[in-house]
Motif scaffolding. Structure first.
Motif, PDB file in Angstrom:
ATOM      1  N   ARG A 160       0.662  -1.230  -0.043  1.00 34.55           N
ATOM      2  CA  ARG A 160       0.060  -0.014   0.086  1.00 34.55           C
ATOM      3  C   ARG A 160       0.996   1.268  -0.100  1.00 34.55           C
ATOM      4  N   ARG A 161       1.830   1.289   0.781  1.00 37.92           N
ATOM      5  CA  ARG A 161       3.019   2.464   0.840  1.00 37.92           C
ATOM      6  C   ARG A 161       3.296   2.825  -0.316  1.00 37.92           C
ATOM      7  N   GLN A 162       3.596   1.717  -1.379  1.00 40.06           N
ATOM      8  CA  GLN A 162       4.445   1.902  -2.689  1.00 40.06           C
ATOM      9  C   GLN A 162       3.235   2.171  -3.592  1.00 40.06           C
ATOM     10  N   GLY A 163       1.986   2.339  -3.400  1.00 45.97           N
ATOM     11  CA  GLY A 163       1.016   2.649  -4.314  1.00 45.97           C
ATOM     12  C   GLY A 163       0.178   1.581  -4.934  1.00 45.97           C
ATOM     13  N   ILE A 164       0.234   0.334  -4.520  1.00 47.63           N
ATOM     14  CA  ILE A 164      -0.509  -0.676  -4.880  1.00 47.63           C
ATOM     15  C   ILE A 164      -2.004  -0.484  -4.482  1.00 47.63           C
ATOM     16  N   THR A 165      -2.976  -0.553  -5.257  1.00 52.16           N
ATOM     17  CA  THR A 165      -4.434  -0.167  -4.766  1.00 52.16           C
ATOM     18  C   THR A 165      -5.405  -1.254  -5.090  1.00 52.16           C
ATOM     19  N   ILE A 166      -4.954  -2.277  -5.812  1.00 52.92           N
ATOM     20  CA  ILE A 166      -5.961  -3.363  -5.947  1.00 52.92           C
ATOM     21  C   ILE A 166      -5.997  -4.257  -4.484  1.00 52.92           C
ATOM     22  N   PRO A 167      -7.111  -4.919  -4.418  1.00 54.49           N
ATOM     23  CA  PRO A 167      -7.654  -5.583  -3.021  1.00 54.49           C
ATOM     24  C   PRO A 167      -6.134  -6.655  -2.774  1.00 54.49           C
ATOM     25  N   ILE A 168      -5.882  -6.371  -1.427  1.00 52.72           N
ATOM     26  CA  ILE A 168      -5.092  -7.473  -0.814  1.00 52.72           C
ATOM     27  C   ILE A 168      -5.621  -8.237   0.161  1.00 52.72           C
ATOM     28  N   LEU A 169      -5.443  -9.463   0.066  1.00 54.56           N
ATOM     29  CA  LEU A 169      -5.905 -10.612   1.050  1.00 54.56           C
ATOM     30  C   LEU A 169      -4.931 -10.764   2.057  1.00 54.56           C
ATOM     31  N   VAL A 170      -4.684 -10.545   3.361  1.00 52.49           N
ATOM     32  CA  VAL A 170      -3.748 -10.917   4.385  1.00 52.49           C
ATOM     33  C   VAL A 170      -4.271 -12.288   4.805  1.00 52.49           C
ATOM     34  N   MET A 171      -3.578 -13.401   4.146  1.00 53.87           N
ATOM     35  CA  MET A 171      -4.022 -14.734   4.427  1.00 53.87           C
ATOM     36  C   MET A 171      -3.787 -15.368   5.674  1.00 53.87           C
ATOM     37  N   SER A 172      -3.268 -14.674   6.565  1.00 50.52           N
ATOM     38  CA  SER A 172      -2.892 -15.402   8.123  1.00 50.52           C
ATOM     39  C   SER A 172      -3.685 -14.564   9.061  1.00 50.52           C
ATOM     40  N   PRO A 173      -4.357 -15.278   9.964  1.00 51.58           N
ATOM     41  CA  PRO A 173      -4.863 -14.157  10.864  1.00 51.58           C
ATOM     42  C   PRO A 173      -4.144 -13.110  11.505  1.00 51.58           C
ATOM     43  N   LEU A 174      -4.641 -11.996  11.706  1.00 51.91           N
ATOM     44  CA  LEU A 174      -4.053 -10.934  12.622  1.00 51.91           C
ATOM     45  C   LEU A 174      -4.409 -11.152  13.857  1.00 51.91           C
ATOM     46  N   LEU A 175      -3.485 -10.532  14.849  1.00 53.76           N
ATOM     47  CA  LEU A 175      -3.891 -10.238  16.258  1.00 53.76           C
ATOM     48  C   LEU A 175      -4.591  -8.998  16.439  1.00 53.76           C
ATOM     49  N   PRO A 176      -5.477  -8.938  17.362  1.00 53.40           N
ATOM     50  CA  PRO A 176      -6.456  -7.797  17.507  1.00 53.40           C
ATOM     51  C   PRO A 176      -5.627  -6.465  17.688  1.00 53.40           C
ATOM     52  N   GLU A 177      -4.606  -6.345  18.001  1.00 52.99           N
ATOM     53  CA  GLU A 177      -3.607  -5.108  18.100  1.00 52.99           C
ATOM     54  C   GLU A 177      -3.280  -4.470  16.616  1.00 52.99           C
ATOM     55  N   GLU A 178      -3.313  -5.560  15.545  1.00 57.43           N
ATOM     56  CA  GLU A 178      -2.939  -5.444  14.183  1.00 57.43           C
ATOM     57  C   GLU A 178      -3.988  -4.935  13.416  1.00 57.43           C
ATOM     58  N   ILE A 179      -5.212  -5.353  13.951  1.00 55.66           N
ATOM     59  CA  ILE A 179      -6.213  -5.118  12.799  1.00 55.66           C
ATOM     60  C   ILE A 179      -6.621  -3.563  12.513  1.00 55.66           C
ATOM     61  N   PRO A 180      -6.633  -2.589  13.451  1.00 55.87           N
ATOM     62  CA  PRO A 180      -6.930  -1.252  13.170  1.00 55.87           C
ATOM     63  C   PRO A 180      -5.997  -0.932  12.154  1.00 55.87           C
ATOM     64  N   GLN A 181      -4.756  -1.128  12.077  1.00 56.71           N
ATOM     65  CA  GLN A 181      -3.843  -0.699  11.077  1.00 56.71           C
ATOM     66  C   GLN A 181      -4.103  -1.305   9.887  1.00 56.71           C
ATOM     67  N   ALA A 182      -4.461  -2.669   9.605  1.00 62.61           N
ATOM     68  CA  ALA A 182      -5.132  -3.246   8.573  1.00 62.61           C
ATOM     69  C   ALA A 182      -6.175  -2.644   7.815  1.00 62.61           C
ATOM     70  N   LEU A 183      -7.146  -2.045   8.677  1.00 69.05           N
ATOM     71  CA  LEU A 183      -8.332  -1.425   8.089  1.00 69.05           C
ATOM     72  C   LEU A 183      -7.669  -0.177   7.670  1.00 69.05           C
ATOM     73  N   ALA A 184      -7.069   0.642   8.543  1.00 71.06           N
ATOM     74  CA  ALA A 184      -6.700   1.879   7.877  1.00 71.06           C
ATOM     75  C   ALA A 184      -5.982   1.818   6.615  1.00 71.06           C
ATOM     76  N   TRP A 185      -5.161   0.639   6.156  1.00 71.36           N
ATOM     77  CA  TRP A 185      -4.587   0.709   4.980  1.00 71.36           C
ATOM     78  C   TRP A 185      -5.313  -0.357   3.996  1.00 71.36           C
ATOM     79  N   GLY A 186      -6.850  -0.274   4.334  1.00 75.15           N
ATOM     80  CA  GLY A 186      -7.589  -0.947   3.245  1.00 75.15           C
ATOM     81  C   GLY A 186      -7.365  -2.400   2.832  1.00 75.15           C
ATOM     82  N   LEU A 187      -6.719  -3.219   3.737  1.00 78.57           N
ATOM     83  CA  LEU A 187      -6.469  -4.676   3.582  1.00 78.57           C
ATOM     84  C   LEU A 187      -7.713  -5.509   4.067  1.00 78.57           C
TER      85      LEU A 187
END
Length: 410
Positions: free
Chosen positions: A84-111
């Motif tokens: 995302r920081r390098q300008g990739i805009t298409i959908p990106i699936l994070v295929m591993s479960p995230l920990l609760p504290e990681e999820i807000p950042q993932a949402l902020a980056w549209g993952l």
């Protein structure tokens, strides 16, 4: 001629003594070849986890997007954020479960997030309430891998709750084949997964993207293509073992190059390297290679033999290695001829036996290095039709080299 071109272009000063070359037209070819065997409505998720299998996630993702990928797949939050920081805009699936504290950042980056448990689903819902952001999720269904996933019997109850949570959108459902090459077990997993998806849709949940097929299944089981396939190995030029692949023609985008740092002549009977483990059998010339196990040279995955034949093969390789047999993944090509790595592989320097090849100090050689083990700190040089256009330095910096065929040098 290629070496002269690199020298004229002034790249050696940037590259240092070792680097990886990635030919992007091969990546484009491989993605198009895979798309040829998909149905028109089946989407393609290009897996770029683990630094795109060593090819460099950012540029590989750009190339795949331009070639027609619909989705990207990563394993970690950091991998998704980098894209995302390098300008990739298409959908990106994070295929591993995230920990609760990681999820807000993932949402902020549209993952897009994988949900593999009730705990994980509730953490997503909580993050949505706290941030006010939309969460797109794919339900990971357990069907036989037993690594991370919702048990089929718990999915119905969970989905009733998810449907009541504002801001949480179920975009897809998927599962992971544990033994894709084992036809009976693969189809058992498929049938279980498909049954769960049907039951969810009976509960009123529309699932736009159902996906199960990896690279092997993409070739072997066209019926498993469904709404999307997740392809990694094929895109990087490898046919999964045991597949029939006449339908697609892949190209290898990958070369590891290095320059010989030093050459010396030694007589027969010279003990070479740490511990003097290797003794030359004849007078020869030795070359110093600026690669070692810190770069991935000589590393292999350790796996438990699955059967007696597997164990015998392992023992045979160990016995042959003791007597100087050269494993194919450790081959070095000097002027097109294979030469052996001798003695113990060092941390960052190793030795090759040049024999009678009239190689010179500073000359380029090519190394067959196992891709999963190749250090990300080796420079990545990107070429289009053999012409360098972009360089990723060991520091992570980018150097644009030229504009070519629509690619913008950065």
């Amino acid at each position: 001629m290629e070496q002269e071109h690199l020298a004229r272009a002034g790249l050696y000063g940037l590259l240092g003594p070792r680097w990886v070359e990635i030919e992007v037209t091969a990546l484009e070819n491989n993605l198009r070849e895979v798309k040829k065997i998909l149905r028109p409505f089946t989407r393609l998720l290009a897996v770029v986890k683990a630094d795109a299998y060593g090819a460099g996630a950012v540029e590989a993702a750009r190339v795949f997007c331009q070639a027609g990928a619909d989705y990207l797949g990563v394993t970690t939050l950091a991998e998704g954020v980098e894209l995302r920081r390098q300008g990739i805009t298409i959908p990106i699936l994070v295929m591993s479960p995230l920990l609760p504290e990681e999820i807000p950042q993932a949402l902020a980056w549209g993952l897009t997030l994988a949900v593999a448990s009730r705990w994980g689903a509730e953490a997503v819902a909580q993050a949505v309430r706290e941030t006010g952001r939309l969460a797109r999720i794919h339900l990971k269904i357990e069907s036989g891998m037993y690594r991370a996933g919702l048990e089929p019997e718990e999915v119905k109850a969970l989905i009733r709750d998810i449907l009541s949570w504002p801001g949480v959108v179920v975009e897809g459902a998927y599962t992971h084949l544990a033994q894709a090459a084992h036809s009976r077990k693969a189809w058992e997993q498929f049938r279980l997964f498909f049954r769960v998806c049907q039951e969810l849709e009976e509960e009123g949940l529309k699932i736009p993207l159902k996906h199960i097929a990896n690279s092997y299944a993409c070739l072997a089981y066209p019926e498993m293509h469904l709404d999307m396939v997740r392809v990694g190995t094929l895109l990087y030029g490898h046919y999964p073992a045991g597949t029939i692949h006449q339908e697609i023609k892949l190209q290898d985008p990958w070369k590891v190059k290095a320059r010989l740092l030093h050459i010396r002549e030694v007589p027969a009977g010279t003990a070479v390297g740490y511990g003097g483990d290797y003794v030359t059998k004849r007078a020869t010339r030795l070359g110093v290679l600026p690669l070692g196990y810190a770069d991935g040279l000589g590393l292999t995955a350790i796996t438990r033999p699955k059967s007696w034949p597997d164990l015998l093969r392992f023992l045979a390789k160990t016995f042959l290695a003791y007597w100087g047999w050269q494993h194919r993944e450790e081959a070095v090509l000097v002027r097109g001829r294979p030469v052996p790595i001798i003695g113990r592989v060092g941390m960052q320097l190793s030795l090759v036996d040049l024999g009678d090849i009239p190689a010179q100090e500073g000359e380029e050689v090519e190394i067959s290095l196992g891709r999963p083990f190749t250090s990300a700190r080796l420079p990545r040089l990107y070429l289009r039709e053999g012409e360098p256009y972009l360089l990723r330095l060991p520091t992570g910096e980018w150097r644009g080299l030229k504009d070519k065929a629509g690619f913008r040098a950065r």
